[in-house]
Scaffold this motif. Sequence first.
Motif, PDB file in Angstrom:
ATOM      1  N   THR A 295       2.801   3.908  -7.391  1.00 28.14           N
ATOM      2  CA  THR A 295       1.776   3.346  -8.261  1.00 28.14           C
ATOM      3  C   THR A 295       2.005   3.827  -9.692  1.00 28.14           C
ATOM      4  OG1 THR A 295       0.220   5.190  -8.059  1.00 28.14           O
ATOM      5  CG2 THR A 295       0.182   3.517  -6.312  1.00 28.14           C
ATOM      6  N   GLY A 329      -7.094   3.264  -2.603  1.00 27.94           N
ATOM      7  CA  GLY A 329      -6.832   2.383  -3.730  1.00 27.94           C
ATOM      8  C   GLY A 329      -5.653   2.872  -4.539  1.00 27.94           C
ATOM      9  N   CYS A 330      -5.393   2.201  -5.657  1.00 24.39           N
ATOM     10  CA  CYS A 330      -4.164   2.464  -6.404  1.00 24.39           C
ATOM     11  C   CYS A 330      -4.360   2.136  -7.871  1.00 24.39           C
ATOM     12  CB  CYS A 330      -3.022   1.630  -5.826  1.00 24.39           C
ATOM     13  SG  CYS A 330      -3.443  -0.124  -5.621  1.00 24.39           S
ATOM     14  N   TYR A 332      -2.943   0.436 -11.081  1.00 25.46           N
ATOM     15  CA  TYR A 332      -2.051  -0.528 -11.711  1.00 25.46           C
ATOM     16  C   TYR A 332      -2.800  -1.155 -12.884  1.00 25.46           C
ATOM     17  CZ  TYR A 332       0.915  -0.257  -7.548  1.00 25.46           C
ATOM     18  OH  TYR A 332       1.725   0.189  -6.529  1.00 25.46           O
ATOM     19  N   ASP A 337      -2.518  -8.313 -10.918  1.00 22.10           N
ATOM     20  CA  ASP A 337      -2.060  -7.072 -10.271  1.00 22.10           C
ATOM     21  C   ASP A 337      -1.565  -7.334  -8.849  1.00 22.10           C
ATOM     22  OD1 ASP A 337      -4.648  -7.788  -9.591  1.00 22.10           O
ATOM     23  OD2 ASP A 337      -5.346  -5.722  -9.361  1.00 22.10           O
ATOM     24  N   ARG A 340      -1.268  -4.309  -6.565  1.00 16.30           N
ATOM     25  CA  ARG A 340      -2.500  -3.841  -5.921  1.00 16.30           C
ATOM     26  C   ARG A 340      -2.829  -4.707  -4.712  1.00 16.30           C
ATOM     27  NH1 ARG A 340      -5.372  -3.228 -10.017  1.00 16.30           N
ATOM     28  NH2 ARG A 340      -5.527  -0.963 -10.091  1.00 16.30           N
ATOM     29  N   TYR A 343      -0.713  -3.494  -1.972  1.00 15.92           N
ATOM     30  CA  TYR A 343      -1.233  -2.206  -1.498  1.00 15.92           C
ATOM     31  C   TYR A 343      -2.425  -2.418  -0.564  1.00 15.92           C
ATOM     32  CZ  TYR A 343      -3.387   2.456  -1.724  1.00 15.92           C
ATOM     33  OH  TYR A 343      -3.951   3.673  -1.396  1.00 15.92           O
ATOM     34  N   SER A 395      -6.590  -9.134  -7.934  1.00 21.57           N
ATOM     35  CA  SER A 395      -6.952  -8.455  -6.687  1.00 21.57           C
ATOM     36  C   SER A 395      -8.413  -8.661  -6.337  1.00 21.57           C
ATOM     37  CB  SER A 395      -6.643  -6.961  -6.795  1.00 21.57           C
ATOM     38  OG  SER A 395      -7.366  -6.376  -7.873  1.00 21.57           O
TER      39      SER A 395
END
Length: 405
Positions: A295, A329-330, A332, A337, A340, A343, A395
């Motif tokens: 990330t 979560g992450c 970006y 995104d 994401r 992910y 996302s």
Amino acid sequence: MTLPDGFLWGVSTSAFQIEGALREDGRVPSVWDAFPVPGGDTGAVACDHYHRHPEDVALLRELGVGAYRFSVAWPRMADLGFYDRLVDSLLAAGIAPVATLYHWDTPLAVEETGGWLNRDTAHRFAEYAAVVGDLLADRVAMWIPINEPAMVTLQGYAVGEHAPGKTLLYDALPVAHHLNFAHGLAVRALRAAGARAVGTANNHTPAWPAGPDDVEAAAAYSALHNWLFADPLLTGNYPAELADRLPLLDGDPAITAEPLDFYGVNYYNPTRLRAPGEGNPLPFELVDIDEYPRTDFGWPVVPAGLGEVIAELRDRYPNLPPVYVTESGCSYAEVDDQDRISYLDGHIAAAEGAGARGFFTWSLMDNFEWDAGYSQRFGLVHVDYGTQKRTPRSSFAWYRDRIRR
């Protein structure tokens, strides 16, 4: 308030990271008001959620989540009216409120009397829990007394990366017990106030040995990061290798092991360990995990690690309560995104495959990311901090559609 049927879809935030309004309505300073974040960022305004929560609840409604996990700010104990209004707004939108009592914002005055190194802080926290419970227990669906006590202990008191910035290494271990003890006292206080579902939100990471000679190092790290905080809640005991370092009194195990209605797992990435080098006071060293995508925060993206964590919990605790992924979560930065989305797709599949009852994405919106300030963006919603304009990312639409399906 009851939980929606089926798999529970949610998002998570925390008070200090989004609210702002640090000097309004009787709020007192917290340890994070006083902590020097590199770059000088502060939570003074953050996402201005304190004033803009109707707009944010409307975003939640558009997203279609069944639950919203937020935290109540202990420094706002003198006036909790904001949370009374927030909970009513969520209910009017058909969203189950999930309340965390402590997400790292210890009142500064409490820290100045010893903070979590002081056993009395647990009793003060229980008094706060009783006040919040009396106000909101009739309307909040799920309660989490303390978020990620491992991070408070290790990052806040052991290595100093988070507030209050102490570097005590193993001398920080009393903090772990006082947090676990406070959790148990708060469970009792919430149940006495009528709370129906009380659990926890512990941060877990698979501990991977770097090689065949590093198994002991990985086990030592897992005992410190994972089992120091899960064992006392689920068994009443501490890992044998750490128990002698903890300030237990008679009767404490029964309090830390108050029965839970659910177990929350916060998961971001695995950790790789090797045996310590000469002069290292710890029984392990961290090793980079390079074979996976990363990330913007530099964290490896390993969805299978979430399934590994839940499987390990089930193996260790035969009577494990229902599991919810209370954070994953992450970071970006892009509005489109796609990373994401990838992910979330992988981690939701891992959660469902491991039998979790729900998934709470971190986070609804970009926010103050602790010692990283505003440099990292975890939100389904992009926030322009200069104008406070909210812009749903790709996302957001993907998660909304995933929930509908």
